[in-house]
Design an enzyme around this catalytic site. Structure first.
Site, mmCIF file in Angstrom:
data_model
loop_
_atom_site.group_PDB
_atom_site.id
_atom_site.type_symbol
_atom_site.label_atom_id
_atom_site.label_comp_id
_atom_site.label_asym_id
_atom_site.label_seq_id
_atom_site.Cartn_x
_atom_site.Cartn_y
_atom_site.Cartn_z
ATOM 1 N N LYS A 52 44.572 -56.050 -10.627
ATOM 2 C CA LYS A 52 43.722 -55.154 -11.413
ATOM 3 C C LYS A 52 44.121 -53.703 -11.169
ATOM 4 O O LYS A 52 44.982 -53.404 -10.346
ATOM 5 C CB LYS A 52 42.258 -55.384 -11.046
ATOM 6 C CG LYS A 52 41.956 -55.210 -9.565
ATOM 7 C CD LYS A 52 40.540 -55.638 -9.229
ATOM 8 C CE LYS A 52 40.290 -55.521 -7.720
ATOM 9 N NZ LYS A 52 38.911 -55.901 -7.360
ATOM 10 N N TYR A 271 43.811 -22.248 1.000
ATOM 11 C CA TYR A 271 42.452 -21.838 0.703
ATOM 12 C C TYR A 271 41.569 -21.866 1.947
ATOM 13 O O TYR A 271 41.656 -22.766 2.777
ATOM 14 C CB TYR A 271 41.823 -22.774 -0.338
ATOM 15 C CG TYR A 271 42.278 -22.538 -1.753
ATOM 16 C CD1 TYR A 271 42.125 -21.305 -2.372
ATOM 17 C CD2 TYR A 271 42.848 -23.583 -2.486
ATOM 18 C CE1 TYR A 271 42.535 -21.110 -3.679
ATOM 19 C CE2 TYR A 271 43.262 -23.397 -3.799
ATOM 20 C CZ TYR A 271 43.097 -22.150 -4.385
ATOM 21 O OH TYR A 271 43.500 -21.966 -5.685
#
Length: 393
Positions: A52, A271
């Site tokens: 899947k 950051y």
């Protein structure tokens, strides 16, 4: 191998020309060999394959084609659409659809010859009515034995088994359940589920049974019944916190170096200025980020450098680990290459994110997740190169 491989852009020699910043190398021979390992471990039960989520993120057409050529004849997917895609590449296989049946899906299942997994009494009613209207079509029946996710209760299963009035067209070909704690071998729920499933299986005489996922296969022969359903171990991932020494890596993810920066001791990186450098450093800025499925949680943001990277959150190049520095951003991540000799790496070179040198599950643990999530989160910005499987059964 089919034309699907070409559609995935397999020639990695032209990454720069086509603008790719990262690449995946997919070892289809390893995939086929891994399935054979799980097949042999499952014996005398047959071995299916759970493919899947676009074949765990690496390409359902390639995965289905490879495993079908290796001898796999039972596949499990999540949705009917996934199943219809797989049908093209596995023409004679049984393809089971696990994410329920709702009105309207019956036609897709019949058209693509898919086997729906009925997981509630509502599903049973819908499918029974479809069989009355359109004739017999195989289905599977899922019994909940302790996970409380999908499946009819044991009592409902026994009621169905004893219902002599049910339509002749309603004829399950597989009874299945799912282990909640198979990755923890000594968990008491495993034995509880095993006994509950045995009781249900006993009521469905002549119907095949399936309980084990990858982890369940390793629990022992009593958990294997007629059909096993390995998933993550086919792709080289581990189950639980253990180390996978049974199957080998299938996917190698690499990121291209955009530039190499020289930074001074005391300066910060990325950051939030969460990392302050403790030495003069050379930093490889690489074209990879959370938009590519390389999660921000790998950053270790907000703690000193010496603790900023949990074990495994590193890249690899030139025979050395390259610690991740600062925060992973949407499109870029920084790695410390100070310990490599000058000019070992240059802009345009690649570093390995996970694969043969950096274990998939080490990276996952560093980000507080699991290998399943890393693989199934791979984005569309990788150039995919498939190494073909040469040995077919």
């Amino acid at each position: 191998m089919t034309g699907a491989l070409n559609e995935r852009h397999n020639d990695k020699d032209h990454d720069i020309d086509e603008g790719y910043g990262a690449r995946l190398t997919i070892d289809l021979q390893a995939l086929a060999d891994n399935w054979r390992v799980m097949r042999d471990r499952s014996h005398p039960a047959r071995c299916a394959a759970v493919i899947k989520a676009d074949g765990y993120g690496i390409g359902a057409p390639e995965v289905a084609t490879t495993l079908y050529a290796a001898g796999c004849r039972d596949f499990f997917v999540a949705t009917a659409r996934e199943g219809a895609i797989i049908r093209v590449y596995a023409p004679q296989a049984r393809i089971f659809v696990m994410n329920c049946i709702l009105p309207g899906i019956e036609e897709t299942c019949r058209a693509a010859e898919l086997v729906p997994v009925l997981a509630s009494m509502e599903h049973v009613a819908i499918w029974t009515n479809a069989c009355i209207a359109n004739g017999d079509h195989p289905c599977a029946l899922q019994v909940d034995t302790g996970m409380n996710r999908l499946g009819i209760t044991s009592e409902e299963a026994l009621s169905i088994a004893g219902d002599v009035t049910r339509p002749a067209g309603f004829s399950p070909v597989l009874l299945m359940s799912h282990l909640a704690c198979g990755d923890t071998p000594d968990h008491p729920l495993n034995h509880h589920q095993l006994e509950a499933f045995r009781a249900a299986v006993g009521a469905f005489d002549g119907v095949e049974a399936s309980l084990s996922n990858s982890a369940g296969v390793l629990l022992g022969p009593e958990y294997r019944f007629d059909l096993t359903r390995p998933g993550i171990m086919l792709f080289g991932g581990s189950v639980g916190d253990g180390v996978n020494t049974i199957t080998r890596p299938v996917v190698t993810a690499e990121a291209r170096i955009i530039t190499i920066r020289h930074a001074k001791r005391g300066e910060t990186v990325s950051y939030g200025a969460t990392v302050t450098l403790e030495r003069d450093s050379r930093i490889a800025i690489c074209s990879i980020g959370y938009a590519d499925g390389y999660p921000r949680s790998l950053s270790g943001s907000g703690v000193p450098l010496r603790n900023a990277v949990r074990d495994g959150a590193h890249a690899f190049a030139a025979g050395q680990r390259l610690p991740l520095l600062g925060r992973v951003t949407m499109d870029m991540t920084a790695f410390d290459i100070t310990d490599l000799p000058d000019n070992t790496l240059r802009a345009g070179d690649f570093v390995e994110l996970f694969g043969k040198n950096v274990a998939l599950d080490d990276v996952a643990r560093a980000g507080g997740t699991i290998g399943y999530e890393l693989l199934t989160s791979l984005g569309q910005r990788y150039r995919r190169h498939c190494l073909p499987a040469e040995n077919e059964d």
